[in-house]
Design an enzyme around this catalytic site. Structure first.
Site, PDB file in Angstrom:
ATOM      1  N   CYS A  79       0.830  -1.205   0.000  1.00  0.00           N
ATOM      2  CA  CYS A  79       0.000   0.000   0.000  1.00  0.00           C
ATOM      3  C   CYS A  79       0.874   1.270   0.000  1.00  0.00           C
ATOM      4  CB  CYS A  79      -0.986  -0.070   1.153  1.00  0.00           C
ATOM      5  SG  CYS A  79      -2.452   0.896   0.863  1.00  0.00           S
ATOM      6  N   HIS A 169      -3.293  -5.374   1.603  1.00  0.00           N
ATOM      7  CA  HIS A 169      -2.571  -5.638   2.864  1.00  0.00           C
ATOM      8  C   HIS A 169      -2.606  -7.126   3.202  1.00  0.00           C
ATOM      9  CE1 HIS A 169      -2.200  -1.425   4.232  1.00  0.00           C
ATOM     10  NE2 HIS A 169      -3.293  -1.252   3.524  1.00  0.00           N
ATOM     11  N   GLU A 171      -0.864  -8.562   5.238  1.00  0.00           N
ATOM     12  CA  GLU A 171      -0.590  -8.703   6.686  1.00  0.00           C
ATOM     13  C   GLU A 171      -1.867  -8.561   7.510  1.00  0.00           C
ATOM     14  OE1 GLU A 171      -0.153  -6.080   4.912  1.00  0.00           O
ATOM     15  OE2 GLU A 171      -0.497  -4.260   6.069  1.00  0.00           O
TER      16      GLU A 171
HETATM   17  N1  GLN Z   1      -3.716   6.204   0.876  1.00  0.00           N
HETATM   18  C1  GLN Z   1      -2.469   5.984   1.552  1.00  0.00           C
HETATM   19  C2  GLN Z   1      -1.352   6.811   0.937  1.00  0.00           C
HETATM   20  O1  GLN Z   1      -1.532   7.422  -0.052  1.00  0.00           O
HETATM   21  C3  GLN Z   1      -2.095   4.531   1.544  1.00  0.00           C
HETATM   22  C4  GLN Z   1      -3.089   3.731   2.343  1.00  0.00           C
HETATM   23  C5  GLN Z   1      -2.518   2.551   3.047  1.00  0.00           C
HETATM   24  O2  GLN Z   1      -1.300   2.357   3.121  1.00  0.00           O
HETATM   25  N2  GLN Z   1      -3.387   1.783   3.631  1.00  0.00           N
HETATM   26  O3  GLN Z   1      -0.270   6.833   1.474  1.00  0.00           O
END
Ligand code: GLN
Length: 190
Positions: A79, A169, A171
């Site tokens: 992410c 994710h 995890e």
């Molecule tokens: N939207 C977040 C970002 O731009 C990422 C979201 C996440 O890591 N769950 O950093």
């Protein structure tokens, strides 16, 4: 084997427990001297990519980590971690580590309603559960990038050499096969 988990902000604890469930030693990276330890791989968790990026610079971790990644140290970003590893972030000129040749769109599913769960194929693993939280996706990937998973026509997992990224994710589910993939296919095959 020892894997360092970047622990500046975001969901690093869950990564540590997944790695520990696979009998891997982990340590948290919070300050520059943590990088003196021997490290077979690095995990960059989800969280807020702008905050993590800022802290990486403020704590003087950025240059050393970038050098290690460029030298081929295996790294897995989820992410926000994926955003920090991408060569390009849509609408932004300054990407972070620029370690994987993809263009990433941040908050690609919308900011508020952008969280969802699904199950989809991950190349080399099979069907896995996927939790998305204000997730980015990969808009384009260069041909040297191996596309590992596609959900609703969007690339959500990819690998280029030592760099593995997922929009979702792994995890946050009880399934640890993506972490196992990182360990077996990327770290142990080096
Ligand atoms: N939207 C977040 C970002 O731009 C990422 C979201 C996440 O890591 N769950 O950093």
């Amino acid at each position: 084997m020892k894997i360092g988990v970047l622990a500046l902000q975001g969901g690093f604890v869950e990564h540590i427990s997944h790695l520990q469930s696979l009998q891997v030693d982990t340590f948290e990276i919070r300050k520059k001297t943590d990088l003196d330890r021997e490290m077979d791989g690095l995990v960059i968790p989800g969280g807020e990519s702008t905050t993590i990026g800022k802290l990486l610079k403020e704590l003087d971790l950025y240059d050393d980590l970038k050098a290690k990644i460029n030298q081929g140290m295996p790294v897995f970003g989820t992410c926000a971690g994926m955003i920090l590893l991408a060569k390009q972030i849509e609408g932004k000129s300054n990407a972070s580590f620029g370690a994987i040749d993809i263009v990433v769109k941040r908050n690609a599913y919308g900011r508020q309603l952008g969280s969802f769960f699904t199950e989809a194929e991950f190349k080399g693993i099979g069907k896995i559960p996927m939790t998305f939280i204000r997730a980015p996706y990969i808009e384009t990937a260069e041909k040297n990038v191996d596309i590992l998973s596609v959900v609703d026509n969007h690339i959500v997992a990819a690998r280029e050499k030592n760099v593995l990224v997922t929009s979702f994710h792994p995890e946050l589910t009880s399934d640890n096969r993506v972490h196992q993939y990182f360990i077996e296919r990327i770290i142990l095959k080096r």
